[in-house]
Design a protein around this motif. Structure first.
Motif, PDB file in Angstrom:
ATOM      1  N   SER A   1      -3.235 -23.118  -3.739  1.00  0.00           N
ATOM      2  CA  SER A   1      -2.418 -23.815  -4.746  1.00  0.00           C
ATOM      3  C   SER A   1      -1.581 -22.734  -5.497  1.00  0.00           C
ATOM      4  N   GLY A   2      -0.936 -21.892  -4.767  1.00  0.00           N
ATOM      5  CA  GLY A   2       0.246 -21.576  -4.769  1.00  0.00           C
ATOM      6  C   GLY A   2       0.491 -19.845  -4.920  1.00  0.00           C
ATOM      7  N   ASN A   3      -1.184 -19.432  -4.678  1.00  0.00           N
ATOM      8  CA  ASN A   3      -1.007 -17.972  -5.165  1.00  0.00           C
ATOM      9  C   ASN A   3      -0.809 -17.453  -3.438  1.00  0.00           C
ATOM     10  N   ILE A   4       0.117 -15.931  -3.404  1.00  0.00           N
ATOM     11  CA  ILE A   4       0.125 -15.527  -1.811  1.00  0.00           C
ATOM     12  C   ILE A   4      -0.828 -13.788  -2.440  1.00  0.00           C
ATOM     13  N   SER A   5      -1.220 -13.123  -0.759  1.00  0.00           N
ATOM     14  CA  SER A   5      -1.946 -11.828  -1.061  1.00  0.00           C
ATOM     15  C   SER A   5      -1.502 -11.391   0.119  1.00  0.00           C
ATOM     16  N   PHE A   6      -1.298  -9.937  -0.305  1.00  0.00           N
ATOM     17  CA  PHE A   6      -1.249  -9.211   0.712  1.00  0.00           C
ATOM     18  C   PHE A   6      -1.690  -7.630  -0.135  1.00  0.00           C
ATOM     19  N   GLY A   7      -1.857  -6.848   1.104  1.00  0.00           N
ATOM     20  CA  GLY A   7      -2.515  -5.975   0.983  1.00  0.00           C
ATOM     21  C   GLY A   7      -1.195  -4.603   1.766  1.00  0.00           C
ATOM     22  N   LEU A   8      -1.596  -3.140   0.792  1.00  0.00           N
ATOM     23  CA  LEU A   8      -1.130  -2.418   1.180  1.00  0.00           C
ATOM     24  C   LEU A   8      -2.266  -1.272   1.914  1.00  0.00           C
ATOM     25  N   ASP A   9      -1.625  -0.218   2.477  1.00  0.00           N
ATOM     26  CA  ASP A   9      -2.376   0.551   2.598  1.00  0.00           C
ATOM     27  C   ASP A   9      -1.904   1.770   2.337  1.00  0.00           C
ATOM     28  N   ARG A  10      -2.944   3.423   2.321  1.00  0.00           N
ATOM     29  CA  ARG A  10      -2.841   4.411   1.364  1.00  0.00           C
ATOM     30  C   ARG A  10      -0.919   5.196   1.516  1.00  0.00           C
ATOM     31  N   GLU A  11      -0.816   4.521   3.231  1.00  0.00           N
ATOM     32  CA  GLU A  11       0.705   5.671   3.174  1.00  0.00           C
ATOM     33  C   GLU A  11       1.706   4.326   2.543  1.00  0.00           C
ATOM     34  N   CYS A  12       1.201   3.076   2.310  1.00  0.00           N
ATOM     35  CA  CYS A  12       2.053   2.431   1.589  1.00  0.00           C
ATOM     36  C   CYS A  12       2.082   2.704   0.385  1.00  0.00           C
ATOM     37  N   VAL A  13       1.072   2.898  -0.118  1.00  0.00           N
ATOM     38  CA  VAL A  13       1.052   3.800  -1.522  1.00  0.00           C
ATOM     39  C   VAL A  13       1.557   4.816  -2.443  1.00  0.00           C
ATOM     40  N   GLY A  14       1.997   5.426  -0.779  1.00  0.00           N
ATOM     41  CA  GLY A  14       1.943   7.255  -1.095  1.00  0.00           C
ATOM     42  C   GLY A  14       3.771   6.928  -1.042  1.00  0.00           C
ATOM     43  N   GLY A  15       4.336   5.600  -0.762  1.00  0.00           N
ATOM     44  CA  GLY A  15       5.473   5.356  -0.372  1.00  0.00           C
ATOM     45  C   GLY A  15       5.950   4.761  -1.887  1.00  0.00           C
ATOM     46  N   PHE A  16       5.795   4.718  -2.599  1.00  0.00           N
ATOM     47  CA  PHE A  16       6.139   4.637  -4.104  1.00  0.00           C
ATOM     48  C   PHE A  16       6.663   5.344  -4.163  1.00  0.00           C
ATOM     49  N   PRO A  17       7.918   5.117  -5.398  1.00  0.00           N
ATOM     50  CA  PRO A  17       8.503   6.765  -5.364  1.00  0.00           C
ATOM     51  C   PRO A  17       7.138   7.835  -6.998  1.00  0.00           C
ATOM     52  N   GLU A  18       6.539   7.199  -8.010  1.00  0.00           N
ATOM     53  CA  GLU A  18       6.051   7.623  -8.305  1.00  0.00           C
ATOM     54  C   GLU A  18       4.960   8.619  -8.507  1.00  0.00           C
ATOM     55  N   VAL A  19       4.854   7.853  -7.135  1.00  0.00           N
ATOM     56  CA  VAL A  19       3.697   9.137  -5.946  1.00  0.00           C
ATOM     57  C   VAL A  19       4.191  10.353  -5.459  1.00  0.00           C
ATOM     58  N   GLU A  20       5.460   9.592  -4.623  1.00  0.00           N
ATOM     59  CA  GLU A  20       5.991  10.584  -3.826  1.00  0.00           C
ATOM     60  C   GLU A  20       6.247  11.975  -5.075  1.00  0.00           C
ATOM     61  N   VAL A  21       7.228  10.937  -5.560  1.00  0.00           N
ATOM     62  CA  VAL A  21       7.364  12.641  -6.843  1.00  0.00           C
ATOM     63  C   VAL A  21       6.112  13.542  -7.558  1.00  0.00           C
ATOM     64  N   ASN A  22       5.209  13.404  -7.861  1.00  0.00           N
ATOM     65  CA  ASN A  22       3.600  13.334  -8.624  1.00  0.00           C
ATOM     66  C   ASN A  22       2.887  14.370  -6.540  1.00  0.00           C
ATOM     67  N   TYR A  23       3.018  13.576  -5.568  1.00  0.00           N
ATOM     68  CA  TYR A  23       2.429  13.948  -4.310  1.00  0.00           C
ATOM     69  C   TYR A  23       1.296  15.071  -4.373  1.00  0.00           C
ATOM     70  N   ASP A  24       2.021  16.401  -5.035  1.00  0.00           N
ATOM     71  CA  ASP A  24       1.035  17.143  -4.875  1.00  0.00           C
ATOM     72  C   ASP A  24      -0.295  17.428  -6.350  1.00  0.00           C
ATOM     73  N   SER A  25      -0.113  16.688  -7.565  1.00  0.00           N
ATOM     74  CA  SER A  25      -1.048  15.963  -8.189  1.00  0.00           C
ATOM     75  C   SER A  25      -2.417  15.268  -6.967  1.00  0.00           C
ATOM     76  N   TYR A  26      -1.689  14.390  -6.179  1.00  0.00           N
ATOM     77  CA  TYR A  26      -2.770  13.703  -5.485  1.00  0.00           C
ATOM     78  C   TYR A  26      -3.406  14.258  -4.304  1.00  0.00           C
ATOM     79  N   PRO A  27      -4.591  14.470  -4.404  1.00  0.00           N
ATOM     80  CA  PRO A  27      -5.058  14.380  -3.240  1.00  0.00           C
ATOM     81  C   PRO A  27      -5.235  13.934  -1.874  1.00  0.00           C
ATOM     82  N   PRO A  28      -4.604  14.139  -1.132  1.00  0.00           N
ATOM     83  CA  PRO A  28      -3.938  12.917   0.520  1.00  0.00           C
ATOM     84  C   PRO A  28      -5.436  12.099   1.024  1.00  0.00           C
TER      85      PRO A  28
END
Length: 151
Positions: free
Chosen positions: A87-114
């Protein structure tokens, strides 16, 4: 759903902070509606966070996914061609390594336990009425598709 949130609510808190950072939208938490013994879910406990993106925030997020996150994934083929709901909706997943690749997470990587960085599911609701048109729209935005394309 954040599986580790059943035992420790800190996992859900970190997931909420990360989703809020990468989407720039306030997140909503969701409680389990009923018990599921196989997964260890109890009714009334918080199990997931979501963020609904519209307008400029949506385009900004998709731009980051296509231009920054997906090119960093080694051997990434694209979104599976059968990932639509007809019906026109597309879904996909991102694993934890991909989420860690977002610039906002990379800059503050020490703030989030890996070990607490979650993966996420992305569902794109398009104005298309079938999967073929939705894939055409998302392909023009830069999202690659692979495999057998099912309409």
């Amino acid at each position: 759903m954040v599986k580790q949130a059943m035992d420790d609510s800190a996992h859900l808190h970190v997931a909420g902070m990360i989703v809020q950072a990468i989407t720039n939208v306030r997140v909503k938490t969701h409680k389990a509606r009923k018990n599921v013994a196989q997964w260890g879910i109890r009714e009334g406990r918080h199990v997931s966070v979501t963020a609904e993106l519209r307008g400029e925030d949506m385009y900004h997020f998709l731009g980051k996914v296509v231009d920054v996150v997906l090119p960093r994934i080694k051997d990434y083929q694209g979104v599976k061609g059968s990932s639509g709901d007809s019906s026109g909706n597309i879904s996909f997943g991102l694993d934890r390594e991909c989420v860690g690749g977002f610039p906002e997470v990379e800059v503050n990587y020490d703030s989030y336990p890996p070990n607490m960085i979650p993966g996420c599911h992305v569902t794109i609701h398009t104005s298309a009425t079938n999967d073929r048109d939705a894939r055409l729209l998302l392909s023009s935005m830069g999202i690659p598709f692979y495999g057998k394309l099912i309409d």
